[in-house]
Design an enzyme around this catalytic site. Structure first.
Site, PDB file in Angstrom:
ATOM      1  N   HIS A 199       0.799  -1.190   0.019  1.00  0.00           N
ATOM      2  CA  HIS A 199       0.060  -0.207  -0.060  1.00  0.00           C
ATOM      3  C   HIS A 199       0.921   1.261   0.040  1.00  0.00           C
ATOM      4  CE1 HIS A 199      -3.189  -2.288   0.169  1.00  0.00           C
ATOM      5  NE2 HIS A 199      -3.624  -2.611   1.507  1.00  0.00           N
TER       6      HIS A 199
ATOM      7  N   HIS B 202      -9.833   1.365   0.873  1.00  0.00           N
ATOM      8  CA  HIS B 202      -9.417   0.019   1.764  1.00  0.00           C
ATOM      9  C   HIS B 202     -10.724   0.152   2.904  1.00  0.00           C
ATOM     10  CE1 HIS B 202      -7.600  -2.828   3.982  1.00  0.00           C
ATOM     11  NE2 HIS B 202      -6.821  -3.261   3.100  1.00  0.00           N
ATOM     12  N   ALA B 203     -11.976   0.579   2.461  1.00  0.00           N
ATOM     13  CA  ALA B 203     -13.097   0.495   3.436  1.00  0.00           C
ATOM     14  C   ALA B 203     -13.334  -0.934   3.754  1.00  0.00           C
ATOM     15  CB  ALA B 203     -14.390   1.083   2.562  1.00  0.00           C
ATOM     16  N   TYR B 204     -13.466  -1.129   5.028  1.00  0.00           N
ATOM     17  CA  TYR B 204     -13.970  -2.347   5.786  1.00  0.00           C
ATOM     18  C   TYR B 204     -15.575  -2.345   5.981  1.00  0.00           C
ATOM     19  CZ  TYR B 204      -9.097  -3.638   7.379  1.00  0.00           C
ATOM     20  OH  TYR B 204      -7.718  -4.027   7.508  1.00  0.00           O
TER      21      TYR B 204
ATOM     22  N   ASP C 264      -7.489 -13.260   1.059  1.00  0.00           N
ATOM     23  CA  ASP C 264      -6.653 -11.986   0.742  1.00  0.00           C
ATOM     24  C   ASP C 264      -6.219 -12.071  -0.688  1.00  0.00           C
ATOM     25  OD1 ASP C 264      -5.426  -9.648   1.001  1.00  0.00           O
ATOM     26  OD2 ASP C 264      -3.975 -10.140   2.572  1.00  0.00           O
TER      27      ASP C 264
ATOM     28  N   GLU D  42     -11.407  -4.197  -2.883  1.00  0.00           N
ATOM     29  CA  GLU D  42     -10.689  -3.039  -3.311  1.00  0.00           C
ATOM     30  C   GLU D  42     -10.393  -3.019  -4.925  1.00  0.00           C
ATOM     31  OE1 GLU D  42      -6.840  -2.906  -0.994  1.00  0.00           O
ATOM     32  OE2 GLU D  42      -7.741  -4.621  -0.075  1.00  0.00           O
TER      33      GLU D  42
END
Length: 391
Positions: free
Chosen positions: A133, A207-209, A281, A347
């Site tokens: 990132h 990168h919203a959760y 992931d 993402e």
């Protein structure tokens, strides 16, 4: 007034009433406030976008981040469905990429090295032996400048960061604009634009959760039903670097072409890829190039609350992360611990380690070109009876 003139006047008035009824009210509003201050005294701004449907999104300038997204459930009860912190001090103390803009290069670069125009570049290694990132001081850890705030049929905020030449080792000065907008159809749009004064590489995403049951609820996201319209995904080595293979999802734990609960196969130890990622992931292959139009990347539904969203983008890859490293050491906005599987991340992006993979779509950006990544979250609420989803 004559009868004819009276009828004409009524007609004009009637037409005006019909037009008013057919035109949605300018209910979307953007309100600017102070979220906090950095140790050096700089202000971290917050902008809250609100529409007339009961939905709102609060964005903060630190990391150009999503701090909250409030959406009603099928009963009309609102809940915050995005993980985040209540104060800037918490964002600084325990960075978790919660809702952050990540770049210059989202995801991983093997060993923090790449070559551009015959010159070797090194960027910070912060994920095992790889760079993640954008490095140790990526876009998620800078305070962006709020440039424009608008209310109207669509409420929006635009933030900017000018990344200097050699920022985290990346060449060229890059100017990045991030625009968040919310309309009356409950569409939350994120658009990234970037230009450069020298050849460089770029891959920016958010990168919203997400926990559609509510980030403060007792339920995690493992009962969420996920659909990803991808025929293949990118298997990785133990360090989460793609091997270069485009592996068919059919017959694997990575087949989400039909809706499946995240938790149904997230712990299938018989799959080496699940072991490598400690869950999901990985990057799903939606296409092989960036497109002009938007296409469906994923659909996510919480059967219990009835909340769902469709995610559209112009990007070829979708990194789907099942919250594998939420370890109950992070205290969220609701003063609850974020645990393993409490949220998922979607993402849209280029493929990981693209600069070292000539077979992948190029991440190169030249002067005179504009990089764009557009993401649209179409939030919806089903009206059926509540369902029971497994955790």
């Amino acid at each position: 007034m004559s009868k004819e003139n009276g009828m004409r006047a009524w007609g004009f008035a009637g037409a005006a009433l019909l037009m008013a009824a057919a035109t949605p009210a300018l209910a979307a509003e953007a309100k600017r406030s102070t979220f906090g201050r950095l140790p050096d005294g700089r202000t971290v701004e917050a902008v809250t976008l609100t529409n007339g449907q009961g939905m709102s999104a609060t964005l903060i300038s630190y990391g150009a981040s999503i701090q909250s997204v409030i959406v009603p459930d099928r009963q009309g009860q609102p809940a915050d469905v995005a993980l985040g912190y209540a104060t800037i001090e918490e964002y600084l103390a325990k960075p978790q990429y919660l809702g952050s803009t990540v770049g210059r290069f989202a995801n991983r670069i093997a060993r923090g090295r790449f070559t551009l125009e015959g010159r070797a570049y090194t960027v910070p290694v912060n994920n095992g032996e790889n760079s993640l990132h954008g490095g140790t001081e990526g876009f998620d850890k800078v305070n962006w400048t709020v440039r424009d705030v608008k209310s109207g049929p669509t409420a929006s905020v635009t933030m900017r960061y000018v990344s200097p030449d050699n920022d985290q080792g990346y060449p060229g000065q890059m100017t990045v604009d991030c625009t968040y907008s919310l309309d009356e159809r409950n569409q939350l749009t994120i658009e990234y634009r970037a230009t450069t004064n020298a050849p460089t590489i770029v891959n920016i995403t958010n990168h919203a959760y997400w926990n559609l049951g509510g980030e403060g609820s007792n339920r995690g996201a493992m009962g969420h039903l996920v659909t990803i319209p991808a025929q293949t995904f990118l298997p990785t080595d133990a360090g989460a670097i793609p091997t270069g293979e485009f592996r068919p999802v059919e017959g694997t734990a990575f087949d989400f072409r039909q809706p499946r609960a995240v938790g149904e196969r997230v712990r299938e130890a018989s799959d080496q890829q699940i072991l490598f990622g400690r869950g999901y992931d990985h990057n799903w292959v939606i296409g092989r190039e960036v497109t002009r139009d938007l296409h469906l990347m994923a659909r996510v539904e919480d059967p219990v609350s009835g909340r769902s969203f469709e995610l559209l983008s112009n990007q070829p890859g979708l990194q789907f992360y099942s919250g594998n490293f939420l370890d109950a050491t992070t205290v969220g906005k609701s003063k609850r611990l974020y645990r393993l599987g409490d949220a998922i991340v979607m993402e849209p992006q280029l493929f990981p380690d693209t600069p070292n993979r000539p077979e992948f779509p190029s991440a190169r950006l030249n002067p005179g070109q504009t990089y764009r990544n557009i993401m649209v979250y179409r939030f919806q609420t089903s009206r059926g009876a509540a369902a029971t989803a497994g955790e």
